[in-house]
Design a protein around this motif. Sequence first.
Motif, PDB file in Angstrom:
ATOM      1  N   PRO A 155      -5.561 -14.402   0.666  1.00  0.00           N
ATOM      2  CA  PRO A 155      -5.708 -15.391  -0.307  1.00  0.00           C
ATOM      3  C   PRO A 155      -4.473 -15.088  -1.176  1.00  0.00           C
ATOM      4  O   PRO A 155      -3.674 -13.886  -0.941  1.00  0.00           O
ATOM      5  CB  PRO A 155      -7.212 -14.461  -1.577  1.00  0.00           C
ATOM      6  N   GLU A 156      -4.165 -16.003  -1.687  1.00  0.00           N
ATOM      7  CA  GLU A 156      -2.681 -15.953  -3.246  1.00  0.00           C
ATOM      8  C   GLU A 156      -2.778 -14.875  -3.687  1.00  0.00           C
ATOM      9  O   GLU A 156      -3.852 -14.784  -4.058  1.00  0.00           O
ATOM     10  CB  GLU A 156      -3.188 -17.527  -3.619  1.00  0.00           C
ATOM     11  N   GLY A 157      -2.112 -14.578  -3.620  1.00  0.00           N
ATOM     12  CA  GLY A 157      -2.380 -13.378  -4.824  1.00  0.00           C
ATOM     13  C   GLY A 157      -2.349 -11.488  -4.402  1.00  0.00           C
ATOM     14  O   GLY A 157      -2.205 -11.039  -5.102  1.00  0.00           O
ATOM     15  N   HIS A 158      -2.732 -11.731  -2.763  1.00  0.00           N
ATOM     16  CA  HIS A 158      -3.379  -9.949  -2.783  1.00  0.00           C
ATOM     17  C   HIS A 158      -1.989  -9.315  -1.994  1.00  0.00           C
ATOM     18  O   HIS A 158      -2.211  -8.108  -2.241  1.00  0.00           O
ATOM     19  CB  HIS A 158      -3.510 -10.579  -1.238  1.00  0.00           C
ATOM     20  N   GLN A 159      -0.925 -10.359  -1.759  1.00  0.00           N
ATOM     21  CA  GLN A 159       0.067  -9.172  -1.575  1.00  0.00           C
ATOM     22  C   GLN A 159       0.390  -7.732  -2.873  1.00  0.00           C
ATOM     23  O   GLN A 159       0.807  -6.655  -3.452  1.00  0.00           O
ATOM     24  CB  GLN A 159       1.305  -9.396  -1.898  1.00  0.00           C
ATOM     25  N   ASP A 160      -0.328  -8.362  -4.281  1.00  0.00           N
ATOM     26  CA  ASP A 160      -0.446  -7.732  -5.288  1.00  0.00           C
ATOM     27  C   ASP A 160      -1.122  -6.744  -6.001  1.00  0.00           C
ATOM     28  O   ASP A 160      -0.493  -5.811  -5.722  1.00  0.00           O
ATOM     29  CB  ASP A 160      -0.036  -8.757  -6.290  1.00  0.00           C
ATOM     30  N   ASN A 161      -2.391  -7.026  -4.520  1.00  0.00           N
ATOM     31  CA  ASN A 161      -3.249  -5.400  -4.769  1.00  0.00           C
ATOM     32  C   ASN A 161      -3.041  -4.716  -3.963  1.00  0.00           C
ATOM     33  O   ASN A 161      -3.015  -3.699  -4.318  1.00  0.00           O
ATOM     34  CB  ASN A 161      -4.345  -6.386  -4.356  1.00  0.00           C
ATOM     35  N   VAL A 162      -1.839  -5.293  -2.723  1.00  0.00           N
ATOM     36  CA  VAL A 162      -1.674  -4.124  -2.084  1.00  0.00           C
ATOM     37  C   VAL A 162      -0.430  -3.220  -1.994  1.00  0.00           C
ATOM     38  O   VAL A 162      -0.084  -1.907  -2.449  1.00  0.00           O
ATOM     39  CB  VAL A 162      -1.671  -5.150  -0.506  1.00  0.00           C
ATOM     40  N   ASP A 163       0.239  -3.976  -2.724  1.00  0.00           N
ATOM     41  CA  ASP A 163       1.758  -3.632  -3.791  1.00  0.00           C
ATOM     42  C   ASP A 163       1.264  -2.182  -4.629  1.00  0.00           C
ATOM     43  O   ASP A 163       1.621  -1.110  -4.508  1.00  0.00           O
ATOM     44  CB  ASP A 163       2.771  -4.491  -4.183  1.00  0.00           C
ATOM     45  N   LYS A 164      -0.191  -2.508  -5.739  1.00  0.00           N
ATOM     46  CA  LYS A 164      -0.289  -1.629  -6.334  1.00  0.00           C
ATOM     47  C   LYS A 164      -1.097  -0.908  -6.200  1.00  0.00           C
ATOM     48  O   LYS A 164      -0.564   0.591  -6.017  1.00  0.00           O
ATOM     49  CB  LYS A 164      -0.855  -2.493  -7.457  1.00  0.00           C
ATOM     50  N   LEU A 165      -2.663  -0.151  -4.730  1.00  0.00           N
ATOM     51  CA  LEU A 165      -2.252   0.347  -4.087  1.00  0.00           C
ATOM     52  C   LEU A 165      -1.443   1.233  -3.165  1.00  0.00           C
ATOM     53  O   LEU A 165      -1.486   2.008  -3.250  1.00  0.00           O
ATOM     54  CB  LEU A 165      -3.385  -0.533  -3.144  1.00  0.00           C
ATOM     55  N   VAL A 166      -0.560   0.665  -2.688  1.00  0.00           N
ATOM     56  CA  VAL A 166       0.727   1.575  -1.678  1.00  0.00           C
ATOM     57  C   VAL A 166       0.381   2.479  -2.698  1.00  0.00           C
ATOM     58  O   VAL A 166       1.094   3.596  -3.310  1.00  0.00           O
ATOM     59  CB  VAL A 166       1.574   1.024  -1.687  1.00  0.00           C
ATOM     60  N   ALA A 167       1.914   1.965  -4.256  1.00  0.00           N
ATOM     61  CA  ALA A 167       3.076   2.260  -5.087  1.00  0.00           C
ATOM     62  C   ALA A 167       1.726   3.861  -5.974  1.00  0.00           C
ATOM     63  O   ALA A 167       2.405   5.034  -6.297  1.00  0.00           O
ATOM     64  CB  ALA A 167       3.170   1.429  -6.451  1.00  0.00           C
ATOM     65  N   TYR A 168       0.187   3.540  -5.672  1.00  0.00           N
ATOM     66  CA  TYR A 168      -0.862   4.175  -6.622  1.00  0.00           C
ATOM     67  C   TYR A 168      -1.041   5.978  -5.821  1.00  0.00           C
ATOM     68  O   TYR A 168      -0.923   6.446  -5.750  1.00  0.00           O
ATOM     69  CB  TYR A 168      -2.049   3.921  -6.479  1.00  0.00           C
ATOM     70  N   LEU A 169      -0.685   5.347  -4.034  1.00  0.00           N
ATOM     71  CA  LEU A 169      -1.258   6.403  -3.647  1.00  0.00           C
ATOM     72  C   LEU A 169       0.538   7.127  -3.042  1.00  0.00           C
ATOM     73  O   LEU A 169       0.005   8.138  -3.045  1.00  0.00           O
ATOM     74  CB  LEU A 169      -1.820   5.699  -1.832  1.00  0.00           C
ATOM     75  N   GLU A 170       1.059   7.047  -3.199  1.00  0.00           N
ATOM     76  CA  GLU A 170       2.634   7.185  -3.534  1.00  0.00           C
ATOM     77  C   GLU A 170       3.236   8.186  -4.305  1.00  0.00           C
ATOM     78  O   GLU A 170       3.500   9.360  -4.403  1.00  0.00           O
ATOM     79  CB  GLU A 170       3.712   6.666  -3.516  1.00  0.00           C
ATOM     80  N   GLN A 171       1.868   8.062  -5.328  1.00  0.00           N
ATOM     81  CA  GLN A 171       2.584   9.372  -6.917  1.00  0.00           C
ATOM     82  C   GLN A 171       1.209  10.368  -6.838  1.00  0.00           C
ATOM     83  O   GLN A 171       1.266  11.495  -8.069  1.00  0.00           O
ATOM     84  CB  GLN A 171       2.857   7.766  -8.184  1.00  0.00           C
ATOM     85  N   ARG A 172       0.677  10.047  -6.380  1.00  0.00           N
ATOM     86  CA  ARG A 172      -0.816  11.116  -6.207  1.00  0.00           C
ATOM     87  C   ARG A 172      -0.389  12.135  -5.607  1.00  0.00           C
ATOM     88  O   ARG A 172       0.402  12.268  -4.310  1.00  0.00           O
ATOM     89  CB  ARG A 172      -1.685  10.563  -5.474  1.00  0.00           C
ATOM     90  N   LYS A 173      -0.266  13.545  -5.591  1.00  0.00           N
ATOM     91  CA  LYS A 173       0.171  15.009  -5.701  1.00  0.00           C
ATOM     92  C   LYS A 173      -0.972  15.377  -4.742  1.00  0.00           C
ATOM     93  O   LYS A 173      -0.229  16.152  -4.280  1.00  0.00           O
ATOM     94  CB  LYS A 173       0.551  15.626  -7.274  1.00  0.00           C
ATOM     95  N   ASP A 174      -2.324  15.299  -4.975  1.00  0.00           N
ATOM     96  CA  ASP A 174      -3.226  15.355  -4.013  1.00  0.00           C
ATOM     97  C   ASP A 174      -3.188  15.026  -2.732  1.00  0.00           C
ATOM     98  O   ASP A 174      -3.906  15.802  -1.413  1.00  0.00           O
ATOM     99  CB  ASP A 174      -4.306  15.518  -4.933  1.00  0.00           C
ATOM    100  N   LEU A 175      -1.913  14.060  -2.627  1.00  0.00           N
ATOM    101  CA  LEU A 175      -2.152  13.367  -0.934  1.00  0.00           C
ATOM    102  C   LEU A 175      -1.122  13.548  -0.095  1.00  0.00           C
ATOM    103  O   LEU A 175       0.185  13.622  -1.230  1.00  0.00           O
ATOM    104  CB  LEU A 175      -2.775  11.858  -1.224  1.00  0.00           C
TER     105      LEU A 175
END
Length: 192
Positions: A155-175
């Motif tokens: 759907p329109e705007g879903h790329q923002d959800n993906v980008d936020k998810l990837v950025a969040y996973l990248e910053q986690r220290k336990d993964l």
Amino acid sequence: MKDSNILDLPKIYPQIEAKCAEIGFSMPSDKFIGTLLKTLISSKPCGKFLELGTGIGLSLAWMVDGLDEDSSLITVDNDFSLSEIAQGYFGKDKRVDIICADGSKWIREYEGKHFDLIFADAWPGKYNVLEETLSLLKKGGFYVIDDMNSQPNWPEGHQDNVDKLVAYLEQRKDLSICKMNWSTGVIIATKK
């Protein structure tokens, strides 16, 4: 090496694919994701596994193929008609528990043992209740998500959800994460 030469298709897979076409199910998982899931599950004998987003069971077929006799798999979907179809294919397998429920609610209320692998192929566990989902992962366990590359049915705007998810996973220290521009775009994270 030619990755399109998939030799070990689950026996039930062609039947499930035909059912997809019959009912017009338009959100099937990619076969490459299936081979990856089977391989990862096979690496965890006596494992406990979770799939969020059963659909009609395409990924589930691969996951079940990777299970040993002492492993168990829970799969959750909120669509009764799809869960019923999956039940028809896998309901007699004592290792598989097919649950029709709201995924977010189920994750919040789950009190069982932690998982060796979680495949989050739905909003719950991926874009919703992510913290709660990751807390259910064992140390050394795999968290797997797909559809990280742009898809035609987004759907329109879903790329923002993906980008936020990837950025969040990248910053986690336990993964420890591995991002792959392969198949539909895959991330595998291992809990440290």
